[in-house]
Each structure stands twice: as structure tokens, then as C-alpha cells.
Design a protein around this motif. Structure first.
Motif, PDB file in Angstrom:
ATOM      1  N   ALA A   1       0.887  -1.094  -0.044  1.00  0.00           N
ATOM      2  CA  ALA A   1      -0.170   0.041  -0.091  1.00  0.00           C
ATOM      3  C   ALA A   1       0.793   1.278   0.000  1.00  0.00           C
ATOM      4  O   ALA A   1       0.497   2.327  -0.675  1.00  0.00           O
ATOM      5  CB  ALA A   1      -0.817   0.121   1.267  1.00  0.00           C
ATOM      6  N   LYS A   2       2.110   1.285   0.671  1.00  0.00           N
ATOM      7  CA  LYS A   2       2.840   2.440   0.717  1.00  0.00           C
ATOM      8  C   LYS A   2       3.491   2.811  -0.827  1.00  0.00           C
ATOM      9  O   LYS A   2       3.651   3.873  -1.121  1.00  0.00           O
ATOM     10  CB  LYS A   2       3.985   2.187   1.911  1.00  0.00           C
TER      11      LYS A   2
ATOM     12  N   THR B   1       1.670   1.474  -3.821  1.00  0.00           N
ATOM     13  CA  THR B   1       0.743   2.036  -4.532  1.00  0.00           C
ATOM     14  C   THR B   1       0.043   3.118  -4.242  1.00  0.00           C
ATOM     15  O   THR B   1      -0.530   3.994  -5.413  1.00  0.00           O
ATOM     16  CB  THR B   1      -0.480   0.880  -4.542  1.00  0.00           C
ATOM     17  N   GLN B   2       0.149   3.694  -3.090  1.00  0.00           N
ATOM     18  CA  GLN B   2      -0.793   4.769  -2.590  1.00  0.00           C
ATOM     19  C   GLN B   2       0.209   5.837  -2.367  1.00  0.00           C
ATOM     20  O   GLN B   2      -0.477   6.920  -2.395  1.00  0.00           O
ATOM     21  CB  GLN B   2      -1.531   4.515  -1.472  1.00  0.00           C
TER      22      GLN B   2
ATOM     23  N   ILE C   1       3.457  -6.902  -5.148  1.00  0.00           N
ATOM     24  CA  ILE C   1       2.425  -5.724  -5.229  1.00  0.00           C
ATOM     25  C   ILE C   1       1.386  -6.098  -6.109  1.00  0.00           C
ATOM     26  O   ILE C   1       0.347  -5.803  -5.891  1.00  0.00           O
ATOM     27  CB  ILE C   1       3.446  -4.618  -5.275  1.00  0.00           C
TER      28      ILE C   1
ATOM     29  N   SER D   1      -1.215  -8.143  -4.529  1.00  0.00           N
ATOM     30  CA  SER D   1      -1.844  -7.432  -3.326  1.00  0.00           C
ATOM     31  C   SER D   1      -1.805  -6.098  -3.276  1.00  0.00           C
ATOM     32  O   SER D   1      -0.937  -5.552  -2.197  1.00  0.00           O
ATOM     33  CB  SER D   1      -1.489  -8.415  -2.032  1.00  0.00           C
ATOM     34  N   PRO D   2      -2.139  -5.307  -4.103  1.00  0.00           N
ATOM     35  CA  PRO D   2      -1.585  -3.990  -4.316  1.00  0.00           C
ATOM     36  C   PRO D   2      -2.019  -2.898  -3.037  1.00  0.00           C
ATOM     37  O   PRO D   2      -1.338  -2.393  -2.549  1.00  0.00           O
ATOM     38  CB  PRO D   2      -2.321  -3.395  -5.434  1.00  0.00           C
ATOM     39  N   GLY D   3      -3.240  -3.375  -2.282  1.00  0.00           N
ATOM     40  CA  GLY D   3      -3.598  -2.525  -1.215  1.00  0.00           C
ATOM     41  C   GLY D   3      -3.142  -3.034   0.140  1.00  0.00           C
ATOM     42  O   GLY D   3      -3.733  -2.462   1.118  1.00  0.00           O
ATOM     43  N   SER D   4      -2.431  -4.130   0.387  1.00  0.00           N
ATOM     44  CA  SER D   4      -2.015  -4.762   1.463  1.00  0.00           C
ATOM     45  C   SER D   4      -1.112  -4.066   2.453  1.00  0.00           C
ATOM     46  O   SER D   4      -0.160  -3.038   1.969  1.00  0.00           O
ATOM     47  CB  SER D   4      -1.333  -5.886   1.361  1.00  0.00           C
ATOM     48  N   MET D   5      -1.394  -3.668   3.716  1.00  0.00           N
ATOM     49  CA  MET D   5      -0.580  -3.154   4.509  1.00  0.00           C
ATOM     50  C   MET D   5       0.215  -3.860   5.519  1.00  0.00           C
ATOM     51  O   MET D   5       1.154  -3.490   6.445  1.00  0.00           O
ATOM     52  CB  MET D   5      -1.446  -2.241   5.686  1.00  0.00           C
TER      53      MET D   5
ATOM     54  N   ASP E   1      -3.260 -10.786   1.559  1.00  0.00           N
ATOM     55  CA  ASP E   1      -3.610  -9.619   2.693  1.00  0.00           C
ATOM     56  C   ASP E   1      -3.620 -10.028   4.080  1.00  0.00           C
ATOM     57  O   ASP E   1      -3.647  -9.270   4.855  1.00  0.00           O
ATOM     58  CB  ASP E   1      -4.888  -9.074   2.255  1.00  0.00           C
TER      59      ASP E   1
END
Length: 248
Positions: A53-54, A56-57, A116, A119-123, A187
């Protein structure tokens, strides 16, 4: 099934492989005290691990590089360094020191990108050198498919060391990563199977120019897929030192 060594000696001293192993151990030792404080360890991993997430976001790509020098425990570190020690020296021997270092870092980054994508939004923080080492294993498969690798087989209380061709061990390992990746949820944490698979494929692709420079299929025909140097013989032999018996 666990590899413990290969029958594929190097023609030169693998300084980069030794250096990577030493660097991973030193870095791990430096933050080892943090394992006694879960909050401090989590903060450390948030800053230096690879968090999808860091990337992609927030556009923070730092972890793609730094995460491959971090590990989540002693066994994690030991297992990765064993694989690097087994397969890394031969890739460095064929590629040369600096090209091999660039190759290692590139496959590590490619492995992180594959994770990534899955799982592009994983923290969940991801750490470990296994993605880069998977790239080394992919390249090894292309250059030394018939090199023998000693496998330690466990079955309940029974264990035995058997040599098998590297191609069998590496293809099975890759297939397990894909199958496990299809059945896992990135995730939720755990093993980064898609990072392993992505690093392996990247290693194959980046080794292809070396393979073609060596002659491509002609290289296989000339070497029969085996190591270019005489393989060591690890078989146990009785000592040649005569036994001295005590006098009564």
C-alpha cells in the motif's frame, strides 16, 4: 525435502555471495534487540519493510530494496542464507561479480513488484531475501539443470540425504510456490508466494542473455546441462590413518 548442498564447485571465489550473506547477518543482528519489543519491531518494519500500500498509494518505493535485507526471525534468515550459499556461488561464477550483484538486486525488486501486483492494497510488511534468491534459483535452473543437489528428506523420524538433478528440485519448488500462491490470501500475511514465483521468473529472464552468450542450446549440448567443473564427491570413506591398539 530440503536442499543442503550442490555438487557444483565454483571456478572463482564468490565474494559478492559471501558479502550478501554477511550483510544480511549483520543487519539482522543490528535490529535483533527489537524482537523483545513488538511495537518497536512493527515500527521498524513499517519504515523499512516492503508494504504494498505504501508503494501503490504513497509512491514510496524504498522498501523494495531495503526489505530484501531484513528477516522475520533466525530460522527465516538461516534458511534464506543456506539457499543463497548453495546456488549463488555458481551464478556469480558465470556472470562475474558486479553483473551478478546487479542481477540479484534486480530479481529482488522484481519479486517485490510481483507481490504488489498480487495484493496492491495490503498493509502487511514483507521482509526477506527469498525473492532475490528465487531469482538466483531461476537462473541456476537455466544454466545447470543437471547439477546434482543433495536433498535432506524427512519422513516422521526417518531422514536420508539423496542427490537429485537441480531441475527436478527447482521445478518442484517453483510449482509449489504457484500452487500455494493460488490458495493463499496475501492480505492476511504469511509466506509471499507470488514474490517467490515472480523472482524465479525474473531470474530465468535475466539469465537468458548469459545463456545465449554461452551458446544457448549448444551450451547444453556441450555440458549436458552439468557443471563445467569436476563435481566434488561427498561420500564417506574410511580413514587411511591406521588404528593404534592399546597394549594390555
Amino acid at each position: 525435502m530440503f536442499p543442503i548442498r550442490d555438487h557444483n564447485p565454483s571456478g572463482r571465489t564468490p565474494y559478492v555471495t559471501y558479502g550478501l550473506i554477511a550483510l544480511n547477518v549483520v543487519i539482522f543482528a543490528a535490529y535483533w534487540p527489537l524482537f523483545a519489543n513488538e511495537r518497536a519491531l512493527n515500527l521498524f518494519f513499517y519504515d523499512w519493510a516492503m508494504i504494498p500500500a505504501k508503494v501503490t498509494q504513497l509512491g514510496d518505493f524504498t522498501g523494495l530494496l531495503t526489505s530484501m535485507f531484513l528477516h522475520g526471525g533466525v530460522l527465516h534468515l538461516a534458511g534464506n542464507m543456506l539457499f543463497l550459499w548453495i546456488f549463488g556461488d555458481n551464478m556469480e561464477d558465470r556472470m562475474g561479480h558486479l553483473p551478478y550483484l546487479a542481477f540479484y538486486l534486480a530479481t529482488g525488486v522484481a519479486a517485490g513488484l510481483a507481490h504488489i501486483l498480487g495484493s496492491p492494497g495490503s498493509m502487511v510488511p514483507t521482509v526477506g531475501a527469498s525473492g532475490a534468491i528465487a531469482g538466483v534459483m531461476g537462473g541456476y535452473l537455466l544454466l545447470f539443470p543437471r547439477a546434482r543437489v543433495d536433498i535432506l528428506l524427512f519422513f516422521l523420524v526417518f531422514f536420508r540425504i539423496i542427490p537429485i538433478p537441480a531441475a527436478i528440485m527447482l521445478v518442484l519448488w517453483f510449482a509449489l510456490q504457484v500452487v500455494a500462491g493460488l490458495g493463499s490470501d496475501p492480505d492476511m500475511g504469511g509466506v509471499a508466494y507470488w514474490a517467490h514465483a515472480g523472482g524465479f521468473v525474473a531470474g530465468l529472464a535475466l539469465t537468458l542473455p548469459v545463456f545465449l552468450r554461452l551458446g544457448g542450446p549448444r551450451f547444453w549440448r556441450e555440458t549436458h546441462g552439468s557443471p563445467p567443473h569436476p563435481a566434488p564427491d561427498y561420500r564417506f570413506r574410511p580413514s587411511s590413518i591406521p588404528t593404534v591398539r592399546k597394549r594390555r
